[in-house]
Write a protein that holds these residues in place. Structure first.
Motif, PDB file in Angstrom:
ATOM      1  N   ARG A 215     -26.066  -4.994  -8.261  1.00 16.57           N
ATOM      2  CA  ARG A 215     -26.592  -5.839  -7.181  1.00 16.57           C
ATOM      3  C   ARG A 215     -28.045  -5.496  -6.846  1.00 16.57           C
ATOM      4  NH1 ARG A 215     -22.017  -6.454  -8.602  1.00 16.57           N
ATOM      5  NH2 ARG A 215     -20.538  -7.899  -7.690  1.00 16.57           N
ATOM      6  N   LYS A 216     -28.452  -4.256  -7.106  1.00 15.03           N
ATOM      7  CA  LYS A 216     -29.822  -3.839  -6.800  1.00 15.03           C
ATOM      8  C   LYS A 216     -30.798  -4.132  -7.942  1.00 15.03           C
ATOM      9  CE  LYS A 216     -30.850  -1.770  -3.554  1.00 15.03           C
ATOM     10  NZ  LYS A 216     -31.329  -2.214  -2.229  1.00 15.03           N
ATOM     11  N   HIS A 217     -30.269  -4.520  -9.103  1.00 15.03           N
ATOM     12  CA  HIS A 217     -31.125  -4.771 -10.267  1.00 15.03           C
ATOM     13  C   HIS A 217     -31.898  -6.074 -10.075  1.00 15.03           C
ATOM     14  CE1 HIS A 217     -32.397  -4.291 -14.393  1.00 15.03           C
ATOM     15  NE2 HIS A 217     -32.005  -5.523 -14.669  1.00 15.03           N
ATOM     16  N   PRO A 218     -33.147  -6.145 -10.568  1.00 16.58           N
ATOM     17  CA  PRO A 218     -33.934  -7.383 -10.428  1.00 16.58           C
ATOM     18  C   PRO A 218     -33.236  -8.581 -11.068  1.00 16.58           C
ATOM     19  CG  PRO A 218     -35.320  -5.563 -11.180  1.00 16.58           C
ATOM     20  CD  PRO A 218     -33.914  -5.071 -11.211  1.00 16.58           C
ATOM     21  N   ASP A 219     -33.414  -9.755 -10.457  1.00 19.16           N
ATOM     22  CA  ASP A 219     -32.827 -10.959 -11.033  1.00 19.16           C
ATOM     23  C   ASP A 219     -33.630 -11.391 -12.271  1.00 19.16           C
ATOM     24  OD1 ASP A 219     -35.129 -12.270 -10.116  1.00 19.16           O
ATOM     25  OD2 ASP A 219     -34.112 -13.184  -8.407  1.00 19.16           O
ATOM     26  N   GLN A 220     -33.192 -12.483 -12.888  1.00 19.36           N
ATOM     27  CA  GLN A 220     -33.766 -12.897 -14.161  1.00 19.36           C
ATOM     28  C   GLN A 220     -35.277 -13.140 -14.077  1.00 19.36           C
ATOM     29  OE1 GLN A 220     -30.859 -13.841 -12.811  1.00 19.36           O
ATOM     30  NE2 GLN A 220     -29.426 -14.680 -14.320  1.00 19.36           N
ATOM     31  N   LYS A 221     -35.704 -13.912 -13.086  1.00 17.59           N
ATOM     32  CA  LYS A 221     -37.133 -14.240 -12.977  1.00 17.59           C
ATOM     33  C   LYS A 221     -37.969 -12.996 -12.679  1.00 17.59           C
ATOM     34  CE  LYS A 221     -37.136 -18.744 -13.555  1.00 17.59           C
ATOM     35  NZ  LYS A 221     -37.884 -19.380 -14.685  1.00 17.59           N
ATOM     36  N   THR A 222     -37.434 -12.119 -11.831  1.00 19.42           N
ATOM     37  CA  THR A 222     -38.177 -10.901 -11.477  1.00 19.42           C
ATOM     38  C   THR A 222     -38.328  -9.988 -12.681  1.00 19.42           C
ATOM     39  OG1 THR A 222     -37.318 -11.021  -9.215  1.00 19.42           O
ATOM     40  CG2 THR A 222     -38.252  -8.916  -9.926  1.00 19.42           C
ATOM     41  N   LEU A 223     -37.269  -9.824 -13.445  1.00 18.52           N
ATOM     42  CA  LEU A 223     -37.346  -8.958 -14.616  1.00 18.52           C
ATOM     43  C   LEU A 223     -38.277  -9.551 -15.669  1.00 18.52           C
ATOM     44  CD1 LEU A 223     -36.573  -6.471 -16.175  1.00 18.52           C
ATOM     45  CD2 LEU A 223     -34.459  -7.605 -16.901  1.00 18.52           C
ATOM     46  N   GLU A 224     -38.234 -10.849 -15.833  1.00 15.62           N
ATOM     47  CA  GLU A 224     -39.155 -11.477 -16.786  1.00 15.62           C
ATOM     48  C   GLU A 224     -40.607 -11.229 -16.373  1.00 15.62           C
ATOM     49  OE1 GLU A 224     -39.793 -15.677 -19.157  1.00 15.62           O
ATOM     50  OE2 GLU A 224     -38.990 -15.755 -17.121  1.00 15.62           O
ATOM     51  N   MET A 226     -41.708  -8.698 -14.657  1.00 15.63           N
ATOM     52  CA  MET A 226     -41.978  -7.284 -14.903  1.00 15.63           C
ATOM     53  C   MET A 226     -42.293  -7.030 -16.380  1.00 15.63           C
ATOM     54  SD  MET A 226     -38.990  -5.555 -12.532  1.00 15.63           S
ATOM     55  CE  MET A 226     -39.385  -3.864 -13.024  1.00 15.63           C
ATOM     56  N   MET A 227     -41.609  -7.715 -17.268  1.00 22.24           N
ATOM     57  CA  MET A 227     -41.877  -7.568 -18.702  1.00 22.24           C
ATOM     58  C   MET A 227     -43.269  -8.081 -19.043  1.00 22.24           C
ATOM     59  SD  MET A 227     -38.091  -8.533 -20.258  1.00 22.24           S
ATOM     60  CE  MET A 227     -38.620  -8.406 -21.984  1.00 22.24           C
ATOM     61  N   LYS A 228     -43.656  -9.200 -18.453  1.00 22.49           N
ATOM     62  CA  LYS A 228     -45.016  -9.714 -18.678  1.00 22.49           C
ATOM     63  C   LYS A 228     -46.054  -8.736 -18.156  1.00 22.49           C
ATOM     64  CE  LYS A 228     -43.784 -14.638 -18.540  1.00 22.49           C
ATOM     65  NZ  LYS A 228     -43.894 -15.913 -17.777  1.00 22.49           N
ATOM     66  N   GLU A 229     -45.815  -8.176 -16.984  1.00 17.60           N
ATOM     67  CA  GLU A 229     -46.742  -7.211 -16.392  1.00 17.60           C
ATOM     68  C   GLU A 229     -46.870  -5.967 -17.266  1.00 17.60           C
ATOM     69  OE1 GLU A 229     -49.466  -5.672 -13.681  1.00 17.60           O
ATOM     70  OE2 GLU A 229     -48.600  -7.698 -13.781  1.00 17.60           O
ATOM     71  N   ALA A 230     -45.800  -5.603 -17.960  1.00 16.73           N
ATOM     72  CA  ALA A 230     -45.813  -4.424 -18.830  1.00 16.73           C
ATOM     73  C   ALA A 230     -46.535  -4.681 -20.152  1.00 16.73           C
ATOM     74  CB  ALA A 230     -44.385  -3.972 -19.108  1.00 16.73           C
ATOM     75  N   THR A 236     -38.554 -14.597 -22.797  1.00 16.45           N
ATOM     76  CA  THR A 236     -37.494 -15.570 -22.537  1.00 16.45           C
ATOM     77  C   THR A 236     -36.253 -14.807 -22.061  1.00 16.45           C
ATOM     78  OG1 THR A 236     -36.644 -15.470 -24.810  1.00 16.45           O
ATOM     79  CG2 THR A 236     -38.284 -17.172 -24.324  1.00 16.45           C
ATOM     80  N   TYR A 237     -35.313 -15.544 -21.499  1.00 17.31           N
ATOM     81  CA  TYR A 237     -34.024 -14.925 -21.215  1.00 17.31           C
ATOM     82  C   TYR A 237     -32.913 -15.954 -21.394  1.00 17.31           C
ATOM     83  CZ  TYR A 237     -34.378 -16.952 -16.474  1.00 17.31           C
ATOM     84  OH  TYR A 237     -34.508 -17.802 -15.406  1.00 17.31           O
ATOM     85  N   HIS A 238     -31.754 -15.442 -21.774  1.00 14.99           N
ATOM     86  CA  HIS A 238     -30.576 -16.270 -22.004  1.00 14.99           C
ATOM     87  C   HIS A 238     -29.472 -15.802 -21.063  1.00 14.99           C
ATOM     88  CE1 HIS A 238     -32.196 -17.850 -25.870  1.00 14.99           C
ATOM     89  NE2 HIS A 238     -32.759 -16.662 -25.919  1.00 14.99           N
ATOM     90  N   ASN A 239     -29.010 -16.690 -20.194  1.00 12.54           N
ATOM     91  CA  ASN A 239     -27.883 -16.364 -19.315  1.00 12.54           C
ATOM     92  C   ASN A 239     -26.574 -16.472 -20.083  1.00 12.54           C
ATOM     93  OD1 ASN A 239     -29.275 -15.810 -16.925  1.00 12.54           O
ATOM     94  ND2 ASN A 239     -29.373 -17.980 -16.368  1.00 12.54           N
ATOM     95  N   MET A 240     -25.676 -15.534 -19.835  1.00  9.75           N
ATOM     96  CA  MET A 240     -24.352 -15.563 -20.442  1.00  9.75           C
ATOM     97  C   MET A 240     -23.303 -15.355 -19.356  1.00  9.75           C
ATOM     98  SD  MET A 240     -25.050 -13.433 -23.988  1.00  9.75           S
ATOM     99  CE  MET A 240     -26.098 -12.170 -23.267  1.00  9.75           C
ATOM    100  N   THR A 241     -22.135 -15.940 -19.579  1.00 13.71           N
ATOM    101  CA  THR A 241     -21.031 -15.838 -18.618  1.00 13.71           C
ATOM    102  C   THR A 241     -21.511 -16.220 -17.211  1.00 13.71           C
ATOM    103  OG1 THR A 241     -20.288 -13.973 -19.981  1.00 13.71           O
ATOM    104  CG2 THR A 241     -19.038 -14.420 -17.980  1.00 13.71           C
ATOM    105  N   GLY A 242     -22.163 -17.376 -17.143  1.00 12.58           N
ATOM    106  CA  GLY A 242     -22.591 -17.903 -15.857  1.00 12.58           C
ATOM    107  C   GLY A 242     -23.720 -17.150 -15.192  1.00 12.58           C
ATOM    108  N   GLY A 243     -24.444 -16.334 -15.949  1.00 11.23           N
ATOM    109  CA  GLY A 243     -25.537 -15.556 -15.374  1.00 11.23           C
ATOM    110  C   GLY A 243     -25.115 -14.168 -14.927  1.00 11.23           C
TER     111      GLY A 243
END
Length: 253
Positions: A215-224, A226-230, A236-243
């Motif tokens: 629950r504390k982990h960044p959501d999809q957009k936030t993590l994406e 962060m990857m760009k900033e790095a 890109t990201y692919h949601n599985m099992t409803g996200g």
């Protein structure tokens, strides 16, 4: 002392605020506790679906013969085993994990299965990977990034040791926008999961932490972002099992 400075002095261990240097020890305690039952609990927790998530990760990796692959937080070696077969005798796979117990279980399991020759085992912190720049064609981290204290620093470290054109794949629990699925998932995570942990691993608190850490982990957009900033591009990201799970991909330019 300003609020900003105070925030920098704290991080989260599940829902608890702790000092950054304390989190690493606390996470280590969790995985020392669950290492021997980790595979069994993975199958029970996901009803076996984690194997499909990992299979998609392998497919998206584009790993082939001769490649150099780094499997961070490789745990009991599910991905390493598949990569070992793909890279062949001319390639190399490094299974890295910060936790000695998980690394031992993974090494013993792979050796017992005859996976030898092109696999190395390294105890390493994702925030300061002990490899030269431009070493690996592919890096994966499956269900491990949420346990890292400084995720931004870890992503920069991964980018540094990737070759130009190399790809990072982050497989991690994420966020679903389906209210009904969220309600079911929360009930499962905070009621059934600790109960299973108590029954199978004799440890309910470690699995309560794992639920909180998701629950504390960044959501999809936030993590994406962060990857760009790095330094990664073509993210890109692919949601599985409803996200509930998302697979993120980034390329080192």
């Amino acid at each position: 002392m300003t609020d900003k400075v105070r925030d920098q002095d704290k991080t989260h261990f599940g829902y608890k605020d702790v000092k950054p240097d304390e989190k690493e020890k606390m996470v280590a305690g969790v995985f020392h506790s669950v290492a021997d039952s980790y595979d069994v609990m993975n199958d029970l927790m996901s009803m076996g679906v984690h194997r499909l998530w990992k299979r998609f990760t392998i497919e998206l990796s584009a790993v082939r013969k001769g490649h150099q692959v780094l499997d961070i937080a490789g745990g009991t070696g599910d991905l390493t085993k598949q990569f070992s077969r793909l890279v062949g005798d001319t390639g190399r796979v490094v299974l890295a994990d910060i936790n000695e117990s998980m690394l031992r279980v993974g090494r013993d399991r792979l050796i017992d299965q005859g996976i030898v020759g092109n696999v190395e085992y390294v105890q390493a912190n994702a925030e300061c990977l002990p490899f030269p720049e431009n070493t690996f064609d592919c890096i994966t981290i499956a269900f491990g990034l949420r346990n890292v204290t400084d995720k931004a620093e870890a992503l920069r470290s991964m980018c540094r040791v990737l070759k130009p054109g190399g790809r990072l794949l982050v497989l991690e629990f994420s966020k679903t926008n389906n209210p009904l699925l969220t309600k079911v998932y929360d009930t499962y995570s905070f009621s059934l999961l600790p109960a299973m942990g108590k029954l199978v691993a004799g440890d309910s608190e470690s699995y309560r932490y794992l639920a909180e850490s998701i629950r504390k982990h960044p959501d999809q957009k936030t993590l994406e972002a962060m990857m760009k900033e790095a330094g990664f591009v073509n993210t890109t990201y692919h949601n599985m099992t409803g996200g509930i799970v998302a697979l993120h991909k980034g390329i080192k330019p």
